[in-house]
Design an enzyme around this catalytic site. Structure first.
Site, PDB file in Angstrom:
ATOM      1  CG  ASP A 249      -3.287   7.891  -1.875  1.00 34.11           C
ATOM      2  OD1 ASP A 249      -3.352   8.225  -0.751  1.00 34.11           O
ATOM      3  OD2 ASP A 249      -3.141   6.770  -2.290  1.00 34.11           O
TER       4      ASP A 249
ATOM      5  NE  ARG B 242      -0.463   1.526   3.454  1.00 34.34           N
ATOM      6  CZ  ARG B 242       0.710   2.545   3.772  1.00 34.34           C
ATOM      7  NH1 ARG B 242       1.666   2.020   4.104  1.00 34.34           N
ATOM      8  NH2 ARG B 242       0.559   3.898   3.775  1.00 34.34           N
TER       9      ARG B 242
ATOM     10  NE  ARG C 129      -5.990   0.876  -2.157  1.00 33.84           N
ATOM     11  CZ  ARG C 129      -5.484   1.337  -1.098  1.00 33.84           C
ATOM     12  NH1 ARG C 129      -4.162   1.263  -0.932  1.00 33.84           N
ATOM     13  NH2 ARG C 129      -6.301   2.066  -0.562  1.00 33.84           N
TER      14      ARG C 129
ATOM     15  CG  ASN D  24      -3.093  11.703   2.059  1.00 31.04           C
ATOM     16  OD1 ASN D  24      -2.384  10.758   1.801  1.00 31.04           O
ATOM     17  ND2 ASN D  24      -2.988  11.823   3.692  1.00 31.04           N
ATOM     18  CE  LYS D  25      -5.830   5.381   3.893  1.00 29.66           C
ATOM     19  NZ  LYS D  25      -6.669   4.353   3.318  1.00 29.66           N
TER      20      LYS D  25
ATOM     21  CB  ALA E 288       0.374   6.980  -3.723  1.00 28.24           C
TER      22      ALA E 288
ATOM     23  CD  GLN F 194      -3.868   2.542   6.330  1.00 29.59           C
ATOM     24  OE1 GLN F 194      -4.551   2.847   7.503  1.00 29.59           O
ATOM     25  NE2 GLN F 194      -4.513   2.286   5.323  1.00 29.59           N
TER      26      GLN F 194
HETATM   27  O1  MRU Z   1      -4.742   3.146   1.724  1.00 26.26           O
HETATM   28  P1  MRU Z   1      -3.358   3.363   1.703  1.00 26.26           P
HETATM   29  O2  MRU Z   1      -2.676   2.955   3.096  1.00 26.26           O
HETATM   30  O3  MRU Z   1      -2.569   2.974   0.572  1.00 26.26           O
HETATM   31  O4  MRU Z   1      -3.218   5.007   1.852  1.00 26.26           O
HETATM   32  C1  MRU Z   1      -1.988   5.594   1.694  1.00 26.26           C
HETATM   33  C2  MRU Z   1      -2.048   7.065   1.995  1.00 26.26           C
HETATM   34  O5  MRU Z   1      -3.047   7.722   2.065  1.00 26.26           O
HETATM   35  C3  MRU Z   1      -0.953   7.750   2.076  1.00 26.26           C
HETATM   36  O6  MRU Z   1      -0.926   9.009   2.586  1.00 26.26           O
HETATM   37  C4  MRU Z   1      -0.460   8.313   0.714  1.00 26.26           C
HETATM   38  O7  MRU Z   1      -0.642   6.954  -0.270  1.00 26.26           O
HETATM   39  C5  MRU Z   1       0.922   8.624   0.162  1.00 26.26           C
HETATM   40  S1  MRU Z   1       1.921   7.429   0.582  1.00 26.26           S
HETATM   41  C6  MRU Z   1       3.667   8.292   0.411  1.00 26.26           C
END
Ligand code: MRU
Length: 314
Positions: free
Chosen positions: A214, A45, A77, A224-225, A47, A173
């Site tokens: 992302d 996981r 995804r 983003n998350k 991005a 996470q």
């Molecule tokens: O669902 P995830 O864990 O893949 O989400 C990740 C995020 O939201 C990160 O903040 C984003 O991908 C940036 S990673 C450098």
């Protein structure tokens, strides 16, 4: 040193991020189908990391299946543009140059992280109490310290820093992965529930918020998350910087605004359960958007390997 992915003598292995921090188990991904499955279930996981993994998985594919495998990976995804970006680069390279292209994508990300760290730390010089969300370290980027977490690590190399890591429900996470990385890096930190962040920011306990993304739309809106938008609102209300750290591969000129970004909705049981245990009434209806969009007007700066974009909103 933290590593999340290795490619040796034609074998692609990744650290299964669903099992951290309890267990450090490496799993082999021997096909695009195996990689797409790992990406969907978040064993892999972040991005940049899903883009790199997809690239290596494509390099392992039978040339006759290359296009179909690319489509399968691209669909794994929807929100992180790095996945589609990496798959498109691999398609342009074709099966003959696939392995060289996958290595290039991986190496470029490693170089980008170091530069992002330096630019971000220059921008936030003097910030000591930094809040972050989700996981943006090496685990999320395959190599080289990550994005927002690279900024944090560079600040910590230059002076005293304490990180407040938000746990990042539903899949934790922040609690499981960011805390694991910070502990390994020896960077002082504390963990808080996502809902505590705004109050702590309002009380003056945080100097800056730094997150990854992302996808950044052409107008500067940031996906983003889920939970990131609330931190941005709190940062603006308190007058502290809200900084987004990304490789340029996360900038998506083809998506006009945040409203055009597809937000992945994930399985209801991710919300109903914590660590596999039911924490609500069985069958409760759920909303589970994996990401939210922070409007560009709330973003103080976007930091990439090429420098700092500020202001972000146009
Ligand atoms: O669902 P995830 O864990 O893949 O989400 C990740 C995020 O939201 C990160 O903040 C984003 O991908 C940036 S990673 C450098």
């Amino acid at each position: 040193m933290i590593t999340a992915l290795r490619f040796d003598e034609g074998r692609l292995e990744v650290l299964d991020q669903t099992l951290l921090p309890d267990e450090e188990r490496w799993i082999e991904l021997d096909s695009a189908t195996a990689a797409a499955d790992a990406i969907r279930r978040l064993a892999v996981r972040g991005a940049p990391m899903i883009g790199i993994t997809a690239a290596y998985a494509l390099a392992l594919e039978d040339p006759a299946r290359f296009a179909a495998a690319a489509a399968e990976l691209r669909d794994a995804r929807p929100t992180a543009v790095n996945l589609a970006w990496a798959v498109d680069r691999m398609l342009a390279a074709g099966p003959e140059r696939a392995l060289a292209e996958a290595h290039a994508i991986h190496d470029e990300q490693e170089g980008a992280n170091a530069a992002i760290g330096r630019h971000g730390a220059d921008l936030l010089a003097g910030a000591q109490r930094v809040l972050t969300h989700c996981n943006t370290g090496t685990l999320a980027c395959g190599a080289g310290g990550g994005t927002a977490l690279a900024v944090v690590a560079e600040l910590a190399a230059r002076g005293p820093v304490e990180v407040l890591a938000c746990e990042t429900r539903p899949l934790l996470q922040g609690a499981r992965l960011t805390v694991w990385e910070l502990a390994r890096l020896g960077i002082p930190h504390a963990l808080c529930v996502d809902g505590a962040a705004a109050g702590l920011i309002a009380r003056g306990e945080i100097d800056a918020v730094v997150v990854g993304a992302d996808r950044v739309a052409a107008n500067g809106d940031v996906a983003n998350k889920v939970g990131t938008y609330a931190h941005a609102l709190a940062a603006q209300a308190a007058g502290i910087p809200f900084v987004v750290a990304v490789p340029v591969s996360t900038l998506d000129a083809g998506t006009a605004t945040g409203a055009d970004i597809v937000i992945e909705e994930r399985d209801a049981d991710e919300v109903r359960r914590v660590g596999g245990r039911l924490v609500t009434v069985e069958g409760t209806p759920v909303r589970n958007p994996a990401f939210d969009v922070t409007p560009a007007a709330l973003v103080t700066a976007v930091v990439t390997e090429r420098g700092v974009m500020h202001p972000v909103a146009r």
